[in-house]
Design a protein around this motif. Structure first.
Motif, mmCIF file in Angstrom:
data_model
loop_
_atom_site.group_PDB
_atom_site.id
_atom_site.type_symbol
_atom_site.label_atom_id
_atom_site.label_comp_id
_atom_site.label_asym_id
_atom_site.label_seq_id
_atom_site.Cartn_x
_atom_site.Cartn_y
_atom_site.Cartn_z
ATOM 1 N N LYS A 124 -39.948 18.540 -44.241
ATOM 2 C CA LYS A 124 -39.988 17.088 -44.422
ATOM 3 C C LYS A 124 -39.114 16.356 -43.398
ATOM 4 N N ALA A 159 -39.898 15.088 -40.608
ATOM 5 C CA ALA A 159 -40.570 13.934 -39.989
ATOM 6 C C ALA A 159 -40.273 12.644 -40.758
ATOM 7 N N ARG A 160 -40.022 12.741 -42.057
ATOM 8 C CA ARG A 160 -39.685 11.562 -42.852
ATOM 9 C C ARG A 160 -38.375 10.948 -42.327
ATOM 10 N N TYR A 183 -37.114 11.471 -39.259
ATOM 11 C CA TYR A 183 -37.391 11.027 -37.891
ATOM 12 C C TYR A 183 -38.063 9.652 -37.892
ATOM 13 N N ASP A 184 -39.078 9.468 -38.726
ATOM 14 C CA ASP A 184 -39.796 8.191 -38.792
ATOM 15 C C ASP A 184 -38.885 7.044 -39.228
ATOM 16 N N ALA A 185 -37.948 7.328 -40.119
ATOM 17 C CA ALA A 185 -37.041 6.290 -40.612
ATOM 18 C C ALA A 185 -35.992 5.899 -39.572
ATOM 19 N N ASN A 186 -35.865 6.705 -38.505
ATOM 20 C CA ASN A 186 -34.826 6.468 -37.507
ATOM 21 C C ASN A 186 -35.393 6.323 -36.102
ATOM 22 N N ARG A 187 -36.651 5.933 -35.982
ATOM 23 C CA ARG A 187 -37.290 5.789 -34.666
ATOM 24 C C ARG A 187 -36.577 4.777 -33.779
ATOM 25 N N ASP A 188 -35.832 3.847 -34.391
ATOM 26 C CA ASP A 188 -35.108 2.858 -33.595
ATOM 27 C C ASP A 188 -33.989 3.491 -32.776
ATOM 28 N N ASN A 239 -35.655 9.092 -29.966
ATOM 29 C CA ASN A 239 -36.865 9.167 -29.151
ATOM 30 C C ASN A 239 -37.479 10.554 -29.194
ATOM 31 N N PRO A 287 -37.316 14.181 -31.706
ATOM 32 C CA PRO A 287 -36.773 14.781 -32.925
ATOM 33 C C PRO A 287 -35.845 15.961 -32.666
ATOM 34 N N ASP A 323 -42.500 8.575 -50.612
ATOM 35 C CA ASP A 323 -43.851 8.921 -50.173
ATOM 36 C C ASP A 323 -44.361 10.073 -51.032
#
Length: 110
Positions: free
Chosen positions: A75, A77-78, A80-85, A88, A90, A107
């Protein structure tokens, strides 16, 4: 003409060796889990309620952090997606970074 001989270096060989591998020193790095808001319905590393934050420590990876918070390294990626700011890649997280950890149940399909 001169009868001087020039030096012969054809048999000279060079080599470089080391007695050990250079390792970064993360001795002063400390890890902690902090919350920026109220946690509802459980909290802690087991998932449950609201979003939390996590300060990256030496040797951490997103999958290791996901295992700690969600009980499942897959999990990552969850997080990573929440910290894309701030992420760049993972595979490139660094000690001292503060990452948002989304709630376990944010989710249901994951």
């Amino acid at each position: 003409m001169s009868n001087q001989k020039t030096p012969d270096f054809s048999n000279v060989k060079s080599d470089v060796s080391s007695t050990g591998e250079v390792q970064p020193d993360f001795g002063n790095v400390k890890s902690s889990v902090e919350s920026t808001g109220e946690i509802t319905g459980g909290g802690g590393g087991s998932g449950g309620g609201g979003e939390q934050t996590y300060t990256v420590a030496g040797g951490d990876s997103l999958s290791k952090i996901a295992k700690q918070f969600y009980g499942n390294a897959n999990k990552w990626a969850r997080i990573y997606d929440a910290n894309r700011d701030q992420l760049n890649d993972p595979d490139k997280i660094f000690p001292g970074q503060v990452l948002r950890i989304p709630a376990q149940d944010s989710d249901p399909a994951a």
